[in-house]
Design a protein around this motif. Structure first.
Motif, PDB file in Angstrom:
ATOM      1  N   VAL A  32      40.829  41.181  52.685  1.00 44.90           N
ATOM      2  CA  VAL A  32      40.686  40.280  51.576  1.00 44.90           C
ATOM      3  C   VAL A  32      40.052  40.904  50.110  1.00 44.90           C
ATOM      4  O   VAL A  32      40.531  40.596  49.279  1.00 44.90           O
ATOM      5  CB  VAL A  32      39.284  39.717  51.959  1.00 44.90           C
ATOM      6  CG1 VAL A  32      38.623  38.551  51.085  1.00 44.90           C
ATOM      7  CG2 VAL A  32      39.751  38.400  53.203  1.00 44.90           C
ATOM      8  N   VAL A  33      39.513  42.212  50.424  1.00 47.45           N
ATOM      9  CA  VAL A  33      39.129  42.906  49.074  1.00 47.45           C
ATOM     10  C   VAL A  33      40.578  43.376  48.279  1.00 47.45           C
ATOM     11  O   VAL A  33      40.445  43.281  47.087  1.00 47.45           O
ATOM     12  CB  VAL A  33      38.157  44.153  49.413  1.00 47.45           C
ATOM     13  CG1 VAL A  33      38.019  45.113  48.309  1.00 47.45           C
ATOM     14  CG2 VAL A  33      36.697  43.537  49.809  1.00 47.45           C
ATOM     15  N   VAL A  34      41.512  43.874  49.142  1.00 51.82           N
ATOM     16  CA  VAL A  34      42.560  44.436  48.613  1.00 51.82           C
ATOM     17  C   VAL A  34      43.332  43.205  47.885  1.00 51.82           C
ATOM     18  O   VAL A  34      43.989  43.303  46.819  1.00 51.82           O
ATOM     19  CB  VAL A  34      43.451  45.250  49.724  1.00 51.82           C
ATOM     20  CG1 VAL A  34      44.771  45.417  49.037  1.00 51.82           C
ATOM     21  CG2 VAL A  34      42.567  46.354  49.835  1.00 51.82           C
ATOM     22  N   LEU A  35      43.451  42.223  48.665  1.00 50.89           N
ATOM     23  CA  LEU A  35      44.051  40.879  48.185  1.00 50.89           C
ATOM     24  C   LEU A  35      43.458  40.319  46.957  1.00 50.89           C
ATOM     25  O   LEU A  35      44.196  40.035  45.746  1.00 50.89           O
ATOM     26  CB  LEU A  35      44.321  39.996  49.083  1.00 50.89           C
ATOM     27  CG  LEU A  35      45.122  38.789  48.679  1.00 50.89           C
ATOM     28  CD1 LEU A  35      46.464  39.008  48.624  1.00 50.89           C
ATOM     29  CD2 LEU A  35      44.758  37.566  49.932  1.00 50.89           C
ATOM     30  N   SER A  36      42.093  40.385  47.003  1.00 48.74           N
ATOM     31  CA  SER A  36      41.422  39.997  45.670  1.00 48.74           C
ATOM     32  C   SER A  36      41.504  40.742  44.557  1.00 48.74           C
ATOM     33  O   SER A  36      41.956  40.338  43.244  1.00 48.74           O
ATOM     34  CB  SER A  36      39.883  39.751  45.862  1.00 48.74           C
ATOM     35  OG  SER A  36      39.727  38.904  47.041  1.00 48.74           O
ATOM     36  N   ILE A  41      44.099  41.933  39.082  1.00 46.45           N
ATOM     37  CA  ILE A  41      44.934  42.840  38.301  1.00 46.45           C
ATOM     38  C   ILE A  41      46.290  42.368  37.983  1.00 46.45           C
ATOM     39  O   ILE A  41      46.551  42.380  36.828  1.00 46.45           O
ATOM     40  CB  ILE A  41      45.277  44.236  39.147  1.00 46.45           C
ATOM     41  CG1 ILE A  41      43.796  45.109  39.264  1.00 46.45           C
ATOM     42  CG2 ILE A  41      46.277  45.151  38.327  1.00 46.45           C
ATOM     43  CD1 ILE A  41      44.102  46.349  40.508  1.00 46.45           C
ATOM     44  N   ALA A  42      46.749  41.515  38.819  1.00 46.92           N
ATOM     45  CA  ALA A  42      47.998  40.713  38.455  1.00 46.92           C
ATOM     46  C   ALA A  42      47.790  39.856  37.432  1.00 46.92           C
ATOM     47  O   ALA A  42      48.603  39.626  36.483  1.00 46.92           O
ATOM     48  CB  ALA A  42      48.576  40.029  39.790  1.00 46.92           C
ATOM     49  N   ALA A  43      46.500  39.060  37.242  1.00 44.82           N
ATOM     50  CA  ALA A  43      46.323  38.133  36.272  1.00 44.82           C
ATOM     51  C   ALA A  43      46.020  38.829  35.268  1.00 44.82           C
ATOM     52  O   ALA A  43      46.411  38.320  34.083  1.00 44.82           O
ATOM     53  CB  ALA A  43      45.077  37.220  36.957  1.00 44.82           C
ATOM     54  N   PHE A  44      45.500  39.886  35.233  1.00 43.01           N
ATOM     55  CA  PHE A  44      45.165  40.700  33.996  1.00 43.01           C
ATOM     56  C   PHE A  44      46.258  41.090  33.197  1.00 43.01           C
ATOM     57  O   PHE A  44      46.467  41.077  32.140  1.00 43.01           O
ATOM     58  CB  PHE A  44      44.237  42.108  34.181  1.00 43.01           C
ATOM     59  CG  PHE A  44      43.919  42.677  33.017  1.00 43.01           C
ATOM     60  CD1 PHE A  44      43.028  42.371  32.139  1.00 43.01           C
ATOM     61  CD2 PHE A  44      44.516  44.162  33.109  1.00 43.01           C
ATOM     62  CE1 PHE A  44      42.809  43.240  31.167  1.00 43.01           C
ATOM     63  CE2 PHE A  44      44.075  44.844  31.907  1.00 43.01           C
ATOM     64  CZ  PHE A  44      43.354  44.658  30.872  1.00 43.01           C
TER      65      PHE A  44
END
Length: 64
Positions: A32-36, A41-44
């Motif tokens: 969950v931490v990695v996915l979040s 990062i993708a949104a940034f």
């Protein structure tokens, strides 16, 4: 040949008895931490890319 068998036996014993494997809960939490973090990062990167696209569009419209 005996060295190879000894190597595999020692490797197996180390994997089974000396390595601390994560529990299912720890593994789920880590996933969950990695996915979040990946989504943030993708949104940034999307925002930065969108901003650069607008900037380049503005520059090219003024120059050409």
């Amino acid at each position: 040949m005996k060295k190879i068998l000894t190597y595999f036996k020692e490797s197996y014993n180390e994997l089974v008895y000396k390595v601390s494997w994560p529990t299912r809960t720890e593994l789920s939490n880590s996933a969950v931490v990695v996915l979040s973090a990946s989504l943030v990062i993708a949104a940034f990167i999307f925002v930065i890319d969108f901003g650069f696209e607008g900037l380049m569009r503005f520059v090219y419209e003024r120059i050409l």
